[in-house]
Design a protein around this motif. Structure first.
Motif, PDB file in Angstrom:
ATOM      1  N   THR A  85      59.297  25.459  24.292  1.00  9.84           N
ATOM      2  CA  THR A  85      58.322  27.148  23.420  1.00  9.84           C
ATOM      3  C   THR A  85      58.665  28.272  22.541  1.00  9.84           C
ATOM      4  O   THR A  85      59.592  27.920  22.181  1.00  9.84           O
ATOM      5  CB  THR A  85      57.496  28.336  25.136  1.00  9.84           C
ATOM      6  OG1 THR A  85      57.570  29.623  24.714  1.00  9.84           O
ATOM      7  CG2 THR A  85      59.481  29.088  25.466  1.00  9.84           C
ATOM      8  N   PHE A  86      57.513  28.727  22.429  1.00 10.98           N
ATOM      9  CA  PHE A  86      57.597  29.499  21.069  1.00 10.98           C
ATOM     10  C   PHE A  86      57.590  30.785  21.475  1.00 10.98           C
ATOM     11  O   PHE A  86      58.557  31.904  20.429  1.00 10.98           O
ATOM     12  CB  PHE A  86      57.065  28.872  19.874  1.00 10.98           C
ATOM     13  CG  PHE A  86      57.232  27.869  19.693  1.00 10.98           C
ATOM     14  CD1 PHE A  86      58.559  27.007  19.332  1.00 10.98           C
ATOM     15  CD2 PHE A  86      55.997  27.283  18.332  1.00 10.98           C
ATOM     16  CE1 PHE A  86      57.950  25.593  19.089  1.00 10.98           C
ATOM     17  CE2 PHE A  86      56.169  26.105  18.264  1.00 10.98           C
ATOM     18  CZ  PHE A  86      57.561  25.786  18.009  1.00 10.98           C
ATOM     19  N   VAL A  87      57.681  31.158  22.530  1.00  6.76           N
ATOM     20  CA  VAL A  87      58.040  32.645  22.606  1.00  6.76           C
ATOM     21  C   VAL A  87      57.231  33.831  22.007  1.00  6.76           C
ATOM     22  O   VAL A  87      57.423  34.362  21.745  1.00  6.76           O
ATOM     23  CB  VAL A  87      59.386  33.179  22.684  1.00  6.76           C
ATOM     24  CG1 VAL A  87      59.157  34.445  23.436  1.00  6.76           C
ATOM     25  CG2 VAL A  87      60.207  32.428  23.056  1.00  6.76           C
ATOM     26  N   GLU A  88      55.171  32.734  21.935  1.00  4.34           N
ATOM     27  CA  GLU A  88      55.042  33.782  21.137  1.00  4.34           C
ATOM     28  C   GLU A  88      54.403  34.661  21.564  1.00  4.34           C
ATOM     29  O   GLU A  88      53.631  35.142  22.458  1.00  4.34           O
ATOM     30  CB  GLU A  88      52.777  32.607  20.843  1.00  4.34           C
ATOM     31  CG  GLU A  88      53.668  31.320  20.062  1.00  4.34           C
ATOM     32  CD  GLU A  88      52.444  30.617  20.079  1.00  4.34           C
ATOM     33  OE1 GLU A  88      51.312  31.184  20.056  1.00  4.34           O
ATOM     34  OE2 GLU A  88      52.267  28.853  20.167  1.00  4.34           O
ATOM     35  N   THR A  89      54.439  35.942  20.289  1.00  6.06           N
ATOM     36  CA  THR A  89      53.502  37.322  20.954  1.00  6.06           C
ATOM     37  C   THR A  89      52.305  37.743  19.691  1.00  6.06           C
ATOM     38  O   THR A  89      52.400  38.592  19.188  1.00  6.06           O
ATOM     39  CB  THR A  89      54.119  38.228  20.672  1.00  6.06           C
ATOM     40  OG1 THR A  89      55.092  38.262  19.913  1.00  6.06           O
ATOM     41  CG2 THR A  89      55.820  38.403  21.652  1.00  6.06           C
ATOM     42  N   THR A  90      51.133  36.585  20.059  1.00  4.82           N
ATOM     43  CA  THR A  90      50.279  36.984  19.311  1.00  4.82           C
ATOM     44  C   THR A  90      49.046  37.457  19.921  1.00  4.82           C
ATOM     45  O   THR A  90      48.924  38.216  21.788  1.00  4.82           O
ATOM     46  CB  THR A  90      49.117  35.342  18.989  1.00  4.82           C
ATOM     47  OG1 THR A  90      48.884  35.054  20.476  1.00  4.82           O
ATOM     48  CG2 THR A  90      50.261  34.812  17.937  1.00  4.82           C
ATOM     49  N   PRO A  91      47.962  38.099  19.542  1.00  7.43           N
ATOM     50  CA  PRO A  91      46.938  39.450  20.713  1.00  7.43           C
ATOM     51  C   PRO A  91      46.544  38.265  21.891  1.00  7.43           C
ATOM     52  O   PRO A  91      45.820  37.503  21.570  1.00  7.43           O
ATOM     53  CB  PRO A  91      46.663  39.743  19.582  1.00  7.43           C
ATOM     54  CG  PRO A  91      46.918  39.602  18.008  1.00  7.43           C
ATOM     55  CD  PRO A  91      47.786  38.652  18.511  1.00  7.43           C
ATOM     56  N   ASP A  92      46.710  39.251  22.886  1.00 10.45           N
ATOM     57  CA  ASP A  92      45.538  38.559  23.822  1.00 10.45           C
ATOM     58  C   ASP A  92      44.139  38.252  23.517  1.00 10.45           C
ATOM     59  O   ASP A  92      43.762  39.516  23.089  1.00 10.45           O
ATOM     60  CB  ASP A  92      45.572  39.590  25.474  1.00 10.45           C
ATOM     61  CG  ASP A  92      45.063  38.605  26.609  1.00 10.45           C
ATOM     62  OD1 ASP A  92      43.318  38.910  26.409  1.00 10.45           O
ATOM     63  OD2 ASP A  92      45.787  38.080  27.081  1.00 10.45           O
ATOM     64  N   VAL A  93      43.779  37.104  23.542  1.00  7.66           N
ATOM     65  CA  VAL A  93      42.503  36.936  23.390  1.00  7.66           C
ATOM     66  C   VAL A  93      41.374  37.738  23.486  1.00  7.66           C
ATOM     67  O   VAL A  93      39.779  38.227  23.441  1.00  7.66           O
ATOM     68  CB  VAL A  93      42.174  35.726  23.140  1.00  7.66           C
ATOM     69  CG1 VAL A  93      42.600  34.367  22.354  1.00  7.66           C
ATOM     70  CG2 VAL A  93      42.581  35.282  24.711  1.00  7.66           C
ATOM     71  N   ASN A  94      41.532  38.559  24.919  1.00  7.22           N
ATOM     72  CA  ASN A  94      40.716  39.047  25.943  1.00  7.22           C
ATOM     73  C   ASN A  94      40.855  40.749  25.726  1.00  7.22           C
ATOM     74  O   ASN A  94      39.666  41.470  25.655  1.00  7.22           O
ATOM     75  CB  ASN A  94      40.819  38.934  27.112  1.00  7.22           C
ATOM     76  CG  ASN A  94      40.091  37.306  27.128  1.00  7.22           C
ATOM     77  OD1 ASN A  94      39.226  37.242  27.420  1.00  7.22           O
ATOM     78  ND2 ASN A  94      41.453  36.885  29.080  1.00  7.22           N
ATOM     79  N   THR A  95      41.757  41.056  25.423  1.00  7.04           N
ATOM     80  CA  THR A  95      41.919  42.416  25.303  1.00  7.04           C
ATOM     81  C   THR A  95      42.031  43.048  24.140  1.00  7.04           C
ATOM     82  O   THR A  95      42.882  44.225  23.879  1.00  7.04           O
ATOM     83  CB  THR A  95      43.799  42.782  26.320  1.00  7.04           C
ATOM     84  OG1 THR A  95      44.585  42.125  25.717  1.00  7.04           O
ATOM     85  CG2 THR A  95      42.819  42.924  27.960  1.00  7.04           C
ATOM     86  N   GLY A  96      43.081  42.346  23.119  1.00  2.30           N
ATOM     87  CA  GLY A  96      43.450  42.563  21.400  1.00  2.30           C
ATOM     88  C   GLY A  96      45.367  42.673  21.869  1.00  2.30           C
ATOM     89  O   GLY A  96      44.727  43.048  20.796  1.00  2.30           O
ATOM     90  N   LYS A  97      45.206  42.606  22.500  1.00  2.00           N
ATOM     91  CA  LYS A  97      47.275  44.057  23.224  1.00  2.00           C
ATOM     92  C   LYS A  97      47.805  42.828  22.999  1.00  2.00           C
ATOM     93  O   LYS A  97      47.609  41.180  23.394  1.00  2.00           O
ATOM     94  CB  LYS A  97      47.072  44.787  24.520  1.00  2.00           C
ATOM     95  CG  LYS A  97      45.684  45.838  24.565  1.00  2.00           C
ATOM     96  CD  LYS A  97      46.220  46.445  25.989  1.00  2.00           C
ATOM     97  CE  LYS A  97      45.330  48.061  26.518  1.00  2.00           C
ATOM     98  NZ  LYS A  97      45.792  48.144  27.333  1.00  2.00           N
ATOM     99  N   THR A  98      48.775  43.427  22.113  1.00  2.00           N
ATOM    100  CA  THR A  98      49.558  42.273  21.668  1.00  2.00           C
ATOM    101  C   THR A  98      51.079  42.762  22.841  1.00  2.00           C
ATOM    102  O   THR A  98      51.960  43.242  22.461  1.00  2.00           O
ATOM    103  CB  THR A  98      50.231  42.888  20.383  1.00  2.00           C
ATOM    104  OG1 THR A  98      49.062  41.459  19.755  1.00  2.00           O
ATOM    105  CG2 THR A  98      51.678  41.289  20.309  1.00  2.00           C
ATOM    106  N   ALA A  99      51.810  41.889  23.218  1.00  2.00           N
ATOM    107  CA  ALA A  99      52.602  41.786  24.426  1.00  2.00           C
ATOM    108  C   ALA A  99      53.659  43.030  23.423  1.00  2.00           C
ATOM    109  O   ALA A  99      54.329  41.944  22.958  1.00  2.00           O
ATOM    110  CB  ALA A  99      53.116  40.506  25.263  1.00  2.00           C
TER     111      ALA A  99
END
Length: 349
Positions: A7-21
Motif C-alpha cells: 500500500t501507499f496509504v493514499e489520501t485522495t478524495p473519495d470518488v463518491n463524497t469528494g471528502k479526503t480522509a
C-alpha cells in the motif's frame, strides 16, 4: 509462494463524497490492515514511501513498527524506500529497530523511486538520480554486512570505522531491490545477489519473464545461485465475493488515481475499457473473485517465475471496510489455493 499486500496509504478524495480522509486516519487504518493480514495468514505487508499530499506514508518504518507489536508472523517491508534521497545509515537504523520490535520480521525494499518530491525536499539534485542510488546502495550493503563501517563517497560525508546500532535480529537484514522493469536494475540486483521486486502494473505480466531470466543470468555470472534468489511482483488488484463486484468497486478510485498521475506524466485517459482489458487473464490487474485472482497469480508463478506476490490495494481511496474484506479474502481463500496448486505443480518439475 508468498502472498501479501502493499500500500501507499493514499489520501485522495473519495470518488463518491469528494471528502479526503486525514493522514492520521489513513495511517491508523493501515495499521489495522496489517494486523488483519497477519491474522488471516498472509506472508508479507509492504508500505511505500512518498512525500506528497495524496499519500500519508512518508515514514514506512514507523507505520510498520506500530503494527509490529500487534502481529506475530507477517513480514514487514518498505515498498519502496526511496534510497536515492535518504540517508542509508538512518534507513538501516530504522529497519534494524523495526526488526527488533518484530523479532526478526523486517525487510528493506530499496528503489530509486518513480516520484521525485523527496529529492528537493532532502536537498538532492535530480541530475544525480542514478549516481545517488548506486552510491547509497553501496553504503547500505556495507551497513548490512558489518557492525563497524568505513566508507567514503561523493554525495554523503564519509564514515571512518564507526559502529552502526542497533544491530538487527536477522543476520543479514534482508534488502530487496525494487524495480519498475528496468533491465539495468535487474542486472544490478543479480550481480549483487539481492532479491528483486518488480512493479508489474501494466501490459502483460508474462512480458516480464525475459527480465527475470536476465536477472538470473546476471546472478549466475556473478557467482550466485539463481535458485536461491527470490522474485516478487507488486501488482494492483482487488478481491471480492464475485468478479463483477470486485471490478465495480475497484474501478472508480483506480480511474481517478490513474488519471491524476496521467496528467502529471502525459498518459492517455484511463477508461473503463482500459480497466477491463487490464483485468483480463493476460492483463496486469488482479481483480476478481478468489478463484479468478488465484488463477492469475498461479499463471504468474509458472510463466514469469515470481515467488512472492504482493497485491497493491487500494489504488486511490476506497472505503476501509472494502479493503479489509479484500485482505481477508486474499488470506483465507486466495492464498490457500495458490500455495496448494503451486506446491503440486513444483512436484512435477
Amino acid at each position: 509462494m508468498e502472498i501479501g499486500i502493499s500500500t501507499f496509504v493514499e489520501t485522495t478524495p473519495d470518488v463518491n463524497t469528494g471528502k479526503t480522509a486525514p493522514h492520521s486516519q489513513r495511517i491508523r487504518e493501515v495499521v489495522e490492515e496489517i494486523v488483519l493480514a497477519d491474522k488471516v495468514g498472509l506472508d508479507i505487508f509492504g508500505v511505500g514511501e512518498h512525500h506528497r499530499k495524496d499519500y500519508a506514508a512518508s515514514s514506512p518504518a514507523v507505520i510498520l513498527a506500530a503494527a509490529a507489536s500487534q502481529t506475530d508472523r507477517i513480514r514487514l517491508t518498505s515498498a519502496v524506500t526511496v534510497l536515492s534521497s535518504a540517508d542509508p545509515v538512518r534507513v538501516f537504523q530504522d529497519f534494524s529497530t523495526l526488526d527488533g520490535i518484530s523479532n526478526g520480521r523486517a525487510e528493506i525494499m530499496a528503489g530509486r523511486g518513480s516520484f521525485i518530491e523527496s529529492f528537493p525536499l532532502f536537498g538532492n539534485d535530480l541530475q544525480d538520480y542514478d549516481e545517488l542510488f548506486d552510491e547509497k546502495l553501496d553504503l547500505l550493503l556495507k551497513l548490512q554486512a558489518s557492525e563497524m563501517v568505513t566508507w567514503s563517497g561523493k554525495h554523503r560525508p564519509s564514515i571512518n570505522n564507526r559502529g552502526i546500532y542497533p544491530r538487527p535480529v536477522q543476520d543479514p537484514l534482508p534488502i530487496w531491490i525494487g524495480s519498475g522493469g528496468n533491465a539495468e536494475s535487474a542486472v544490478r540486483a543479480g550481480i549483487l545477489g539481492l532479491p528483486l521486486c518488480l512493479a508489474i502494473i501494466g501490459g502483460s505480466p508474462v512480458q516480464f519473464a525475459p527480465l527475470v531470466q536476465l536477472y538470473k543470468r546476471a546472478a549466475a555470472q556473478a557467482g550466485h545461485d539463481p535458485a536461491k534468489l527470490a522474485v516478487a511482483s507488486h501488482s494492483h488488484g482487488f478481491v471480492a465475493e464475485t468478479t463483477e463486484t470486485a471490478a465495480d468497486k475497484f474501478f472508480p478510485s483506480t480511474q481517478q488515481a490513474m488519471n491524476v498521475l496521467g496528467k502529471e506524466r502525459g498518459w492517455g485517459h484511463y477508461s473503463r475499457a482500459s480497466f477491463d482489458a487490464a483485468r483480463s487473464f493476460e492483463g496486469a490487474l488482479y481483480v476478481g473473485d478468489p478463484r479468478t485472482v488465484a488463477d492469475k497469480i498461479i499463471h504468474l508463478r509458472k510463466h514469469v517465475g515470481v515467488t512472492r506476490f504482493m497485491l497493491h490495494v487500494p489504488v486511490g481511496s476506497m472505503p476501509h471496510e472494502d479493503v479489509m474484506k479484500a485482505i481477508e479474502l486474499l488470506g483465507k481463500e486466495v492464498a490457500p489455493i495458490v500455495r496448494s496448486e503451486v506446491a503440486e505443480w513444483e512436484k512435477t518439475l
